[in-house]
Design a protein around this motif. Structure first.
Motif, short mmCIF file in Angstrom:
data_model
loop_
_atom_site.label_atom_id
_atom_site.label_comp_id
_atom_site.label_asym_id
_atom_site.label_seq_id
_atom_site.Cartn_x
_atom_site.Cartn_y
_atom_site.Cartn_z
N PRO A 68 41.19 -0.86 -14.20
CA PRO A 68 41.59 -0.96 -15.60
C PRO A 68 40.55 -1.63 -16.51
N ASN A 69 39.63 -2.39 -15.94
CA ASN A 69 38.65 -3.12 -16.75
C ASN A 69 37.26 -3.00 -16.16
N SER A 70 36.27 -3.09 -17.03
CA SER A 70 34.89 -3.17 -16.57
C SER A 70 34.60 -4.60 -16.14
N GLY A 71 33.50 -4.80 -15.46
CA GLY A 71 33.09 -6.14 -15.07
C GLY A 71 32.83 -7.02 -16.28
N GLY A 72 32.20 -6.45 -17.30
CA GLY A 72 31.92 -7.21 -18.52
C GLY A 72 33.19 -7.70 -19.18
N THR A 73 34.20 -6.86 -19.22
CA THR A 73 35.48 -7.25 -19.81
C THR A 73 36.10 -8.40 -19.03
N LEU A 74 36.04 -8.32 -17.71
CA LEU A 74 36.61 -9.40 -16.88
C LEU A 74 35.92 -10.73 -17.18
N VAL A 75 34.60 -10.71 -17.33
CA VAL A 75 33.84 -11.93 -17.62
C VAL A 75 34.24 -12.49 -18.98
N LEU A 76 34.27 -11.64 -20.00
CA LEU A 76 34.63 -12.13 -21.35
C LEU A 76 36.05 -12.69 -21.36
N HIS A 77 36.97 -12.02 -20.66
CA HIS A 77 38.35 -12.49 -20.62
C HIS A 77 38.46 -13.85 -19.93
N CYS A 78 37.83 -14.00 -18.78
CA CYS A 78 37.92 -15.28 -18.06
C CYS A 78 37.27 -16.41 -18.85
N ALA A 79 36.10 -16.15 -19.40
CA ALA A 79 35.41 -17.19 -20.18
C ALA A 79 36.23 -17.58 -21.41
N GLY A 80 36.79 -16.60 -22.10
CA GLY A 80 37.59 -16.89 -23.29
C GLY A 80 38.87 -17.63 -22.93
N ARG A 94 39.96 -18.77 -29.90
CA ARG A 94 39.96 -17.59 -29.04
C ARG A 94 40.22 -16.31 -29.84
N ASP A 95 39.50 -15.27 -29.45
CA ASP A 95 39.75 -13.93 -29.98
C ASP A 95 40.06 -13.04 -28.77
N ARG A 96 41.29 -13.12 -28.27
CA ARG A 96 41.66 -12.41 -27.06
C ARG A 96 41.47 -10.90 -27.19
N PRO A 97 41.84 -10.27 -28.31
CA PRO A 97 41.60 -8.83 -28.41
C PRO A 97 40.12 -8.47 -28.23
N ALA A 98 39.21 -9.30 -28.72
CA ALA A 98 37.77 -9.01 -28.57
C ALA A 98 37.34 -9.11 -27.11
N GLU A 99 38.01 -9.96 -26.32
CA GLU A 99 37.67 -10.06 -24.90
C GLU A 99 37.84 -8.70 -24.22
N PHE A 100 38.76 -7.90 -24.72
CA PHE A 100 39.05 -6.60 -24.11
C PHE A 100 38.44 -5.43 -24.88
N SER A 101 37.93 -5.68 -26.08
CA SER A 101 37.39 -4.56 -26.87
C SER A 101 35.87 -4.58 -27.01
N ARG A 102 35.24 -5.72 -26.84
CA ARG A 102 33.78 -5.78 -26.94
C ARG A 102 33.16 -4.95 -25.83
N ARG A 103 32.02 -4.36 -26.11
CA ARG A 103 31.31 -3.53 -25.13
C ARG A 103 29.82 -3.80 -25.21
N ASN A 104 29.15 -3.49 -24.13
CA ASN A 104 27.69 -3.53 -24.06
C ASN A 104 27.08 -4.89 -24.41
N VAL A 105 27.79 -5.94 -24.06
CA VAL A 105 27.26 -7.30 -24.21
C VAL A 105 26.22 -7.47 -23.10
N PRO A 106 25.00 -7.89 -23.44
CA PRO A 106 23.97 -8.06 -22.39
C PRO A 106 24.38 -9.10 -21.35
N ARG A 107 23.83 -8.94 -20.15
CA ARG A 107 24.13 -9.88 -19.07
C ARG A 107 23.78 -11.31 -19.45
N SER A 108 22.72 -11.50 -20.22
CA SER A 108 22.35 -12.86 -20.63
C SER A 108 23.45 -13.49 -21.49
N GLU A 109 24.09 -12.70 -22.34
CA GLU A 109 25.18 -13.24 -23.16
C GLU A 109 26.45 -13.45 -22.33
N LEU A 110 26.69 -12.57 -21.36
CA LEU A 110 27.82 -12.80 -20.46
C LEU A 110 27.62 -14.12 -19.71
#
Length: 165
Positions: A38-50, A67-83
């Motif tokens: 259901p989720n990409s790896g990037g989404t999981l990281v943003l969700h847990c960190a948030g 917190r911006d919980r909707p953004a945790e699930f809608s943001r895309r293509n965040v570079p690994r350095s930002e994750l």
């Protein structure tokens, strides 16, 4: 669960998440959607960190994080350095907030409802550690599917837990 143990477990899982992110071969790989997941790896990281920056950092530690919980699930293509930077911010929030938490707070109700329920703070911290470990497992499987590698990154390391003297 006391605050020190909760901190130890949560920080261990966050460090493992960092290693998972670093093990992806490029910035696009954490964002690949895989059939059946259901989720990409990037989404999981943003969700847990948030989640941790909000509940432990802001609610328990008064960090002011919004917190911006909707953004945790809608943001895309965040570079690994930002994750990685998001995970670092979550680690800092957890470490500072739980180190300053008076022991008597653990027996009190957690300051906000979670899922429509009032939990004691110690139970909420146990839940937070379990929630993070659950998503760490998902992240590990996502990375393995995307990369085709079955190499572990040292998640759930017993070496990071305190031993009995």
């Amino acid at each position: 669960m006391n605050a020190s143990i909760a901190s130890t477990l949560i920080l261990r899982e966050l460090r493992a998440m960092h290693r998972e992110v670093d093990a992806y071969p490029n910035d696009g790989a954490p964002w690949r959607m895989m059939p059946g997941l259901p989720n990409s790896g990037g989404t999981l990281v943003l969700h847990c960190a948030g989640n941790l920056q909000h509940y432990i950092g802001a609610v328990l530690g008064g960090t002011g994080y919004v917190r911006d919980r909707p953004a945790e699930f809608s943001r895309r293509n965040v570079p690994r350095s930002e994750l990685g930077a998001e995970l670092d911010r979550a680690m800092s929030a957890v470490e500072q907030s739980l180190a300053a938490l008076p022991p008597e707070v653990l027996r009190r109700p957690f300051p906000v409802e979670v899922g429509g329920r009032i939990l004691s703070t110690d139970v909420f911290l146990a839940h937070s550690a379990s929630h993070l470990a659950y998503h760490l497992g998902q992240l590990d499987y996502h990375r393995r599917l995307v990369t085709g590698s079955n190499e572990p990154v040292g998640a759930m390391s017993l070496d990071e837990l305190p031993t009995v003297p």
